[in-house]
Scaffold this active site. Structure first.
Site, PDB file in Angstrom:
ATOM      1  N   GLU A   1       0.825  -1.206   0.000  1.00  7.26           N
ATOM      2  CA  GLU A   1       0.000   0.000   0.000  1.00  7.26           C
ATOM      3  C   GLU A   1       0.864   1.263   0.000  1.00  7.26           C
ATOM      4  OE1 GLU A   1      -3.471   2.088   2.778  1.00  7.26           O
ATOM      5  OE2 GLU A   1      -2.199   0.499   3.584  1.00  7.26           O
TER       6      GLU A   1
ATOM      7  N   CYS B   1      -5.744  -2.298   2.601  1.00  7.03           N
ATOM      8  CA  CYS B   1      -5.581  -2.227   4.047  1.00  7.03           C
ATOM      9  C   CYS B   1      -6.771  -2.891   4.753  1.00  7.03           C
ATOM     10  CB  CYS B   1      -5.387  -0.781   4.489  1.00  7.03           C
ATOM     11  SG  CYS B   1      -4.817  -0.585   6.197  1.00  7.03           S
TER      12      CYS B   1
ATOM     13  N   LYS C   1      -9.692   2.988  -3.106  1.00  8.80           N
ATOM     14  CA  LYS C   1     -10.181   2.444  -1.841  1.00  8.80           C
ATOM     15  C   LYS C   1     -11.512   3.086  -1.457  1.00  8.80           C
ATOM     16  CE  LYS C   1      -8.750   1.683   2.980  1.00  8.80           C
ATOM     17  NZ  LYS C   1      -7.715   1.951   3.996  1.00  8.80           N
TER      18      LYS C   1
END
Length: 573
Positions: A319, A444, A391
């Site tokens: 990430e 995540c 995301k």
């Protein structure tokens, strides 16, 4: 106003001395007992993973709810009232939840020490404040359970239903934070976690309460004999709970034994774990040095049989490993393209910007993204971005700040220094990567949401892979990264899909659809991980009906509770 009498908590013949003391506990002794019981339950979470710790934790929870009416009695023995009893149950649940979340989420404090000069003063709010808020869900569960409380084993089903509902709410309300859902007591153990292929995380939550709270009924006794001799201990419910646990373990062991997974042909993966967090090098001034380190590490030969990137088809980076906007840096893109060669593909986390700095009509918006990078056609082709996923589920105070104007006045800002915070992506979608089956991206902590990583239109995938890129470096060498890995692994078991996990500081891994870790890079170690991509297995029951499982489980619990309360089965007999 006095209420109608609440159901008596235990059978009339009395309780064991231990349960009697807990049932009658009041004041601070009651709060401390609840806190310690909740903290004990956290031992079932990773990295300890000692699921039997849930037995004393939930057993004490049942006895505390048993005593909620007694704890509200005045010294003169005044009659019980409904609301004081429910408030007392809520209090016990809140203290139980506080112990559970403080012990399970203590590692959040490490994030406040990364930039200690600015954020250390906020550490108590993270270590105690968030658990105090999350504990409200447990308090509500205890209060709701107490409202429908009954004698015997029925009260365990009532508590299971109440906790199932509040754990579902915890994963939805205020953007959701289902970290360490109670079902992870079973989901952390690989063998027991196989049940998630059928009932998912929320089904495991109900099973956790039903199995591990049932020993509370050992304190119940049958009716006292005519000569005053205490009745026999009720053993059958606990025996059945143990049998259910054994059955779950047997199913899991059999599933793992018979679960043989082949490799997707033509795919050779390499995961790069740079371990650069917190050493002061993650700055724009060090962009060239960082990129050189990533490329050199990615091209490392790990054995005599491997030739660096020469035979790697898909390179995975974690990430947001760049302190700059990768897609707007042509030199960096060209360097990556040269390293990849003609047919290699890089899949990496990266910050993405849409808009123009200083523009009033199209101001910049920043996204935490996964980008697919390959080489443009032609002998001198540079790097080009293919597909991108933004995301959707951002971390409060990590990637955006709720009520930002108010928080900034208080000196509170998000941990990731992005102007205005990240913007969430519009929806979950599949990521298209050349040479790979459909990719389910999870940036995540998106990977901790059961049933929430697939696009709404994709109920299940006949083939595919889950890709989880993360940066757990904020939490150092604590329980946090281990818990994150355990929860991401459960998504693979639920969906019957393999999982590729790339984390900046670890733990990076390749995991098959049964949750077995095939390759792993430990926490805090820089390196690369080579491996094949496991094939997808047949769609699991969970992947087919996951939206209905909470309803089915709740309906079964309600049916059992209704039968226990009104004795329908006994009447027919």
């Amino acid at each position: 106003m006095e209420s109608a009498a609440l159901p008596r908590p235990t059978s009339p013949a009395g309780t064991s001395p231990l349960s009697h003391r807990i049932v009658l506990a009041t004041g601070w002794s009651r709060a401390v007992l609840a806190f310690l019981a909740g903290a004990c339950g956290a031992l079932a979470m990773a990295p300890v993973g000692f699921f039997p710790a849930m037995v004393p934790s939930l057993t004490v929870a049942v006895w505390l709810i048993d005593g909620s009416d007694r704890a509200t009695l005045s010294r003169s023995g005044a009659r019980r009232h409904l609301w004081p009893t429910l408030r007392c149950a809520f209090g016990a649940g809140w203290w139980w939840g506080l112990g559970y979340f403080v012990a399970g989420l203590y590692w959040l404090g490490a994030a406040f020490l990364v930039d200690a000069d600015k954020t250390a003063w906020l550490m108590p709010f993270g270590v105690l404040g968030l658990p105090a808020v999350l504990a409200v869900y447990m308090g509500l569960a205890f209060a709701v359970a107490r409202a429908g409380w009954m004698a015997g084993t029925g009260r365990v089903a009532v508590l299971a239903l109440a906790l199932l509902i509040t754990e579902l709410l915890r994963g939805v309300l205020f953007t959701g934070f289902p970290w360490n859902d109670l079902g992870m007591a079973l989901g952390t153990d690989l063998v027991l976690a196989q049940g998630a292929a059928i009932v998912g995380l929320h089904g495991l939550t109900a099973l956790t309460v039903l199995i591990f709270a049932t020993p509370a009924t050992l304190a119940d006794r049958r009716a006292t004999a005519a000569d005053g001799t205490p009745g026999r201990v009720v053993l059958l419910p606990t025996v059945l709970a143990a049998a259910a646990l054994a059955g779950l373990a047997g199913f899991g062991a059999l599933r793992l034994e018979q679960g043989h997974v082949g490799a997707v042909p033509g795919v050779k993966l390499r995961i790069m774990q740079p371990d650069v967090f917190g050493d002061g090098s993650f700055t724009y001034e060090n962009r060239d040095a960082l990129l050189h380190k990533y490329l050199a590490l990615s091209d490392r030969a790990t054995s005599d049989e491997t030739g660096g990137l020469a035979d790697v088809t898909h390179l995975i980076w974690p990430e947001s490993p760049f302190p700059f906007i990768l897609s707007r840096d042509p030199d960096a893109m060209d360097a990556i393209a040269r390293a990849l060669g003609k047919d290699g593909v890089l899949v990496t986390g990266a910050a993405r910007v849409d808009g123009t700095p200083g523009s009033a009509t199209h101001p910049p918006r920043y996204f935490n993204a996964i980008q697919v990078i390959g080489r443009q056609p032609g002998p001198d082709g540079g790097g080009a971005v293919g597909d991108t996923y933004d995301k959707v589920h951002l971390v409060p105070f990590g990637e955006y700040t709720p009520f930002m104007a108010v928080m900034e006045r208080l000196g509170i800002s998000q941990f990731v220094p992005i102007p205005g915070g990240f913007t969430p992506g519009q929806r979950h979608r599949l990521l298209h990567v050349p040479g790979l089956p459909p990719v389910v991206p999870a940036v995540c902590y998106e990977a901790i949401f059961s049933g929430g990583i697939l696009p709404p239109e994709e109920a299940r995938l006949d083939e595919g892979v889950i890709l989880n890129v993360s940066d757990d470096g904020w939490f150092g060498h604590t329980a946090g990264p281990y818990q994150h890995l355990a929860q991401a692994r459960l998504r693979a078991i639920e969906q019957g899909l393999p999982l590729i996990r790339a984390a900046n500081t670890g733990i990076s891994a390749i995991i098959d659809p049964y949750g077995r870790i095939l390759e792993e890079l430990p926490l805090g170690e820089a390196g690369v991980l080579d491996g094949f991509l496991p094939k997808t297995v047949a769609p699991t029951i969970f992947s087919e009906i996951n939206k209905f499982i909470p309803i089915i489980v709740a309906s079964l619990l309600l049916t059992h509770i209704f039968n226990m309360r009104y004795g329908i089965g006994r009447r027919r007999a």
